[in-house]
Each structure stands twice: as C-alpha cells, then as structure tokens.
Design a protein around this motif. Structure first.
Motif, short mmCIF file in Angstrom:
data_model
loop_
_atom_site.label_atom_id
_atom_site.label_comp_id
_atom_site.label_asym_id
_atom_site.label_seq_id
_atom_site.Cartn_x
_atom_site.Cartn_y
_atom_site.Cartn_z
N GLN A 121 0.84 -1.20 0.00
CA GLN A 121 0.00 0.00 0.00
C GLN A 121 0.88 1.25 0.00
O GLN A 121 0.48 2.29 -0.48
N GLN A 359 -2.67 3.35 11.35
CA GLN A 359 -3.91 4.11 11.58
C GLN A 359 -4.32 4.03 13.04
O GLN A 359 -4.05 3.04 13.70
N ARG A 363 -11.03 -0.44 13.03
CA ARG A 363 -12.05 -0.79 12.05
C ARG A 363 -12.88 -1.97 12.52
O ARG A 363 -13.93 -2.27 11.96
N ARG A 381 -23.58 -3.32 6.52
CA ARG A 381 -23.55 -2.31 5.47
C ARG A 381 -22.14 -2.20 4.92
O ARG A 381 -21.19 -2.70 5.51
N GLY A 383 -18.55 -1.01 4.26
CA GLY A 383 -17.58 -0.35 5.14
C GLY A 383 -17.71 -0.75 6.59
O GLY A 383 -17.07 -0.17 7.47
N GLY A 385 -16.74 -3.47 7.96
CA GLY A 385 -15.58 -4.23 8.46
C GLY A 385 -15.61 -5.71 8.11
O GLY A 385 -14.83 -6.49 8.66
N SER A 387 -14.78 -7.30 5.19
CA SER A 387 -13.55 -7.74 4.53
C SER A 387 -12.37 -7.67 5.49
O SER A 387 -11.45 -8.49 5.42
N TYR A 397 -3.10 -9.68 8.36
CA TYR A 397 -2.65 -8.57 9.20
C TYR A 397 -2.40 -9.10 10.61
O TYR A 397 -3.00 -10.10 11.02
N GLN A 428 -12.90 -10.64 -2.23
CA GLN A 428 -14.05 -9.88 -2.74
C GLN A 428 -13.92 -9.59 -4.24
O GLN A 428 -14.89 -9.68 -4.97
#
Ligand SMILES: Nc1ncnc2c1ncn2[C@@H]1O[C@H](COP(=O)(O)OP(=O)(O)OP(=O)(O)O)[C@@H](O)[C@H]1O
Ligand SMILES: [Mg+2]
Length: 609
Positions: A121, A359, A363, A381, A383, A385, A387, A397, A428
């Motif tokens: 990233q 960060q 999340r 919904r 976003g 969390g 994934s 991670y 995904q």
C-alpha cells in the motif's frame, strides 16, 4: 511517493555487508579478471619504452633493419596479448556484474514476496519496477565497469606517472600540475550529475506507474473519455523526465570536454618545457616521445576517476534504495518455531479490536464470536468491516495477543503457514492470473489432476461454461481474466478455493455477480461441505443465508447481532433493512409477521435473553 524515502548512499561497510557475499562467491572470477586487466596495463606500458628504444636507436644509428623488425614483432605480440586479455577481463568482470545483478534481483523478488499488503500500500508497483530495473542497473554498472575503471585508472595513473618520473622527475611534476584541477572539476560536475540522475530515476518510476495505471484501467479511461487528458498528463511527466535526462546529458557533455581540455594543458606544458629539455640535451628525443605517450595514457585514467566516482556514487545510492526495501520486515513474522495445527474445531474471537497498520481508528471493535463447523454468514452495510474481518481470519494482518484463537491456541503462537493452510479464501474481487483456466483453478495445488479440477469447477457451477469455450480448460483468460464475464471470474475464483478442500472456507462477498440459478447450485454444494467444515460467507444477498447456522451482523466494526435468519429479522434493525431492500415486495408479509411477532412482549423477552 518516491520523495518520501531517503536515498542517501549508505556507508561502504553497510553496502559491503549486502553485496560482499556475492563478491566472495565470485572471488576467482574477479581475481582472474583483474589479473588479465593488470597484464593488459603492463603490456601497454611497455610499448612507449619500445618506441623510445627505436627512436633513440634510429637517431644514434645504433639499430639496423632486423632489430627494427624485432621491435615491430614485439609490439605486434603485445597488441595480440592485449586483445586476448581485454576480451578475458571483459568477459570475466562484466560477467560477474551480471551474476551480481541476477543475485540481487532474485533476493529482491524473494523478499518482496515475503512482505505483506501494508508494504504494497505504501510502495507503488512503478517504484518497485524502477528498483528492479534502473537501480539494479546502476549497481551492476558500479560493480562491473566501475570496478574495472577504478582499478585501471588508479594503476595506470600510478604506473604512467612512475614511468614519466623515470624519464624526468621535474617535467613530470610540471605535467601533472593541472590534474588536481581536473579532479576537482570532475568531482563537482559528477555530484551535479548525480543529483539530476536521481530525479531522472524518480520521474522514470512515475512514468512507469502512469503507464501501468492507464493500461490496467483502459476500459474506464475510454468510458470516461479520459484518453486525451491521460495522454497530456503522460506527456507532462515524460517532458519532466526528458528535462532531467537532458540536464544529465548536458553535464556529461561538459564533463568530458572539460576534462580533455585540462589534460591538454599538460600537453602544452610538456611541449614547451620538454622541447627545451630536448634542445638542451637533458632528455633524449626517444624519452620525449615516450613521455608524451605516457601523458596520453594518463589522460584517460584521470577522466575515468571523475566518471568512476560518479558511477560509484550512483551505484551506492541505488543500492541504498534497494537495501531500504530489503530492510523492510513483514508485519507478520512467520513463527517458524510456532505450533503446527491440525483440523480446527473452533475459532474464537475475544474482544477482537483492530486498526490498520499506521492508523489510529479501529475498524473492528470488541468482537466476541465462536465459529464452529457449519455455515456462518456475515452481513453488514458497506464499510462495516466484513472484509477486514476476513483479512484477519486469513492472517493477512497482525492480531494482538489474546484476541484470536484456533482450537484454543492463540494464532500468534501458531506457525503462520500452517495456519494459512487451514483456509481457502475467495477474496471480494476475483484476482485471476493471465494463464489458462485450468492453471487458475489449480493455483493452490498445481499438481492436481484434471478430474479434481473439473469437480471443483462443477461445484462452482462453471464447468459447462468452461466446456463451451473452444479450448475448454486450456482457454487463456487474458490479462487478469478480461476475457471472462464478472460472474465467470467469480466462479473460477470460487473453484480455485473449493479445490483445496481446506477445513475453513472463507468467501468474501464473492458471489455478487452470480445469477440466482448458479447461486442455488453453488449453495447446495457449500451446504454439504459445511456439514464437516467451517464455511464463513460474507454476503449481502440474504437468500443463501437462510440455511446458515448463524449469521453475524456487523455495524461500524461492531458485532451488533448474532442468530439465525428468522431471529435476526426480528431483532436486528440493520438486518431487517438489508432484507427489506433486497426482497422488497416478495416478503412484505414475512416482514409484517416479524414485526407483529416482535411486538408481542413475551417474544421480545425471549430474544433479549
Ligand atoms: N487496507 C486498508 N487500509 C486502511 N483502511 C482500510 C483498508 N481496507 C479497508 N479499510 C477501511 O476499513 C473499513 C472497513 O472496510 P471493509 O473493507 O472491511 O468493509 P466491508 O464491510 O468489507 O465493506 P464492503 O461491503 O463495501 O466490502 C472501511 O472504512 C475502510 O475504509
Ligand atoms: Mg468488503
């Protein structure tokens, strides 16, 4: 971006620690190459002496025709030796620099594959490609041509100056007077050269990145009619690249003539003072001619020293960039000493809280969940969390100690690869390779036979479509699967995961583009599979989850509800919302019933409990 990383050349010992072992391994090749080079230099130094003997002999009438022939034969022999040995050192030393390049490239690639997504990233593919091309070439040049030129220049200048001093010390001191100026000039120009060269490399990596981005997203570019704008942007970056390249060329253009000019001042001094010495008889004509030959020999090494110092500096800077990446450590260290793990019976999440590396904001927050064999649905919904949770289960991670357990063992104590082998994952976005369908399906186990590949494809309800292609399973699917429909890509990605028959199957919203009929076939297989294995399925299409053992509802990183379909319809507003959107019309009655059901106080109490 490139600017964020420091590219200061590291100390020589640091560079040596990195490339030293490669030098050591090739020590015989290098030694033989350097010996050949030294012999070439020696032969070259002898030639002016032969010329001196011949000229002085002719002047003093002490040589005859046969002696001249001998001198000529000797010069021929030397020239031949030089030619053969030059080939040898080039072959040996430049060959070594190529081996070194290959070694570093392999090490770099190997290391890159060990790093995790957080690293990728931060660094764009363009930057990494520039590292493996431009930077590696600089290192290779420094260790090949640079090494040769440095040894050659040092040795030749030392030998030529010694030979000149042997003819006349005073004249030598006068002749080398301009050389410090030459050294300083090249030094200054070389450092400027280096600065612009760095920019050139940065611009090159930017160019690569832009080209890659545009080609990868060509469809998007066309639909949004951004071709002209993209070309203009590419042109701007290209111009900037050329601007710096031209500066490099300009400085190089100044460097060599300036060095030549300064060296010619030496020639002027020799002609002036040396000529007078010949007239006064201090040195012979032969000595004078030989002296000038030595001076010519000195000019190249003096220029080379400036060039080489620049080459080394470039090489060191590039090596520093490569080392910077080589020093990166994966966030998840493979615990090789960790426990191996067998078939999982339970995965436990205990107050699982997670923020992406670098960060602050978590999340996932305080999630408690036990996962057992059977189908677990995860909804929420966009976003929320889902994934992220999949990525943690797939061990992509790091997770803090005491938050994630498999068979009651903390995942941090389990061998990373053994942990990952428990699981097959359908991400995904279906990531496919530009090879055949068969190879894509058998990616996780390339030795798998056609029968198993077909069985996996059948389970993913894609077999018949594959067979309809003229080349069947041997169809090449194009760059990242562009020759397939979205639904086909997803089902091939699913077949790839099913083939492994891993005890944990993780599907992250990977059936969104699959039609209802295919979905029903796939679900029949998955339900059978879930009888003995854990299947975790993220989806916002609720129909396949009606049969799920449990469904977890995520909202803003929190687990807000857990239960079966009918229970969640009653207790979870979010679930009901998703359901209402999807099945609006068909299920008004069911929703109404649930609402009535919930308004019954006895019922509410039972859910609360
Ligand atoms: N690699 C990442 N680095 C930093 N933040 C991320 C990363 N991936 C996701 N996020 C953030 O984490 C949050 C959760 O994202 P996640 O992808 O888990 O959502 P999701 O529930 O899968 O959504 P969707 O249904 O759209 O797939 C989002 O706010 C997102 O911006
Ligand atoms: Mg997602």
């Amino acid at each position: 971006m490139a600017g964020k990383h420091s590219h200061k050349p590291r100390s020589l010992p640091a560079a040596w620690r990195f490339i030293g072992p490669i030098f050591k391994r090739c020590r015989w090749r290098i030694t033989a190459g350097i010996l050949a080079l030294l012999t070439v230099d020696l032969c070259q130094l002898v030639v002016p002496r032969i010329i001196k003997w011949a000229v002085d002999g002719l002047r003093n009438h002490t040589v005859d025709g046969s002696q001249l022939r001998n001198y000529a034969a000797l010069i021929m022999l030397l020239a031949l030796t030089v030619a053969v040995l030059r080939f040898m050192w080039r072959y040996l030393i430049l060959g070594f620099s190529r081996l070194l390049e290959q070694d570093i490239r392999d090490a770099l690639f190997h290391h890159l594959l060990s790093l995790d997504s957080a690293f990728f990233q931060r660094r764009s593919p363009g930057q990494l490609i520039a590292l493996a091309t431009n930077d590696l070439t600089s290192v290779q040049m420094a260790c090949g041509m640079g090494l040769i030129a440095a040894i050659d220049a040092l040795l030749m200048s030392f030998a030529a100056i010694s030979c000149m001093a042997y003819i006349d010390l005073r004249l030598t001191l006068l002749a080398i007077l301009p050389f410090p100026v030459l050294a300083v000039t090249t030094r200054i120009l070389a450092s400027r050269l280096h600065r612009h060269f760095k920019r050139v490399q940065e611009q090159f990596s930017l160019l690569t990145e832009e080209a890659r981005g545009a080609i990868n997203n060509i469809r998007l570019l066309k639909i949004y009619t951004r071709e002209a704008a993209q070309c203009a942007q590419f042109d701007i970056t290209g111009r900037s690249y050329i601007k710096h390249s031209l500066k490099v060329a300009k400085i190089q253009g100044v460097l060599f003539p300036a060095s030549g000019f300064i060296a010619n001042i030496s020639l002027l001094i020799i002609v002036f003072f040396g000529g007078r010495m010949v007239i006064s008889g201090t040195i012979s004509i032969g000595g004078f001619v030989a002296f000038i030959s030595y001076l010519f020999m000195l000019t190249w090494p003096m220029m080379a020293l400036g060039w080489v110092s620049n080459l080394f500096q470039r090489g060191l800077t590039s090596l520093a960039r490569i080392q910077e990446v080589m020093d990166e450590r994966p966030l998840l260290q493979p615990v090789t000493a960790g426990r191996k793990i067998g078939r999982p019976d339970i995965i436990s999440l205990r107050h699982l809280t997670f923020a992406y590396p670098g960060q602050e904001r978590p999340r996932l927050k305080d999630i408690n969940l036990d996962i057992r064999p059977g189908l677990l649905g995860i909804v929420g919904r966009t976003g929320s969390g889902k994934s992220t949770l999949c990525a943690l289960l797939a061990r992509l991670y790091p997770v803090e100690q005491g938050q994630l357990f498999i068979n009651k063992l903390d995942v941090n104590d389990i061998d990373l690869n053994s942990c990952r082998r428990l699981l097959s994952f359908v991400p995904q976005s279906a990531a496919l390779f530009s090879t055949t369908i068969a190879r894509n399906i058998a990616f996780g186990a390339p030795e798998t036979g056609r029968k198993e590949i077909e069985a996996a494809a059948r389970a993913a309800a894609i077999h018949h479509e594959i067979m309809a292609f003229p080349k069947g399973y041997e169809t090449e699917i194009g760059e990242r699967g562009v020759l397939l429909s979205g639904g086909q890509q997803q089902r091939i990605a699913l077949a790839r995961a099913l083939l492994l028959r891993a005890p944990i199957l993780l599907i992250d919203d990977a059936l969104a583009a699959v039609d209802a009929e295919a979905e029903a076939m796939i679900m029949a297989h998955i339900m059978a599979y879930a009888e003995e294995n854990m299947v975790i399925m993220v989806t916002n299409r609720l129909s396949p989850l009606r049969q799920a053992r449990q469904i977890a509802v995520l909202d803003k990183g929190r687990l807000t509800a857990l239960g079966r379909h009918r229970e969640l319809i009653a207790v979870s507003e979010i679930y009901r919302g998703i359901y209402a959107h999807q099945e609006f019309g068909n299920n008004k009655a069911e929703l109404k019933n649930s609402a009535d059901h919930l308004s019954n106080p006895a019922c509410r109490r039972s859910y609360a409990a």
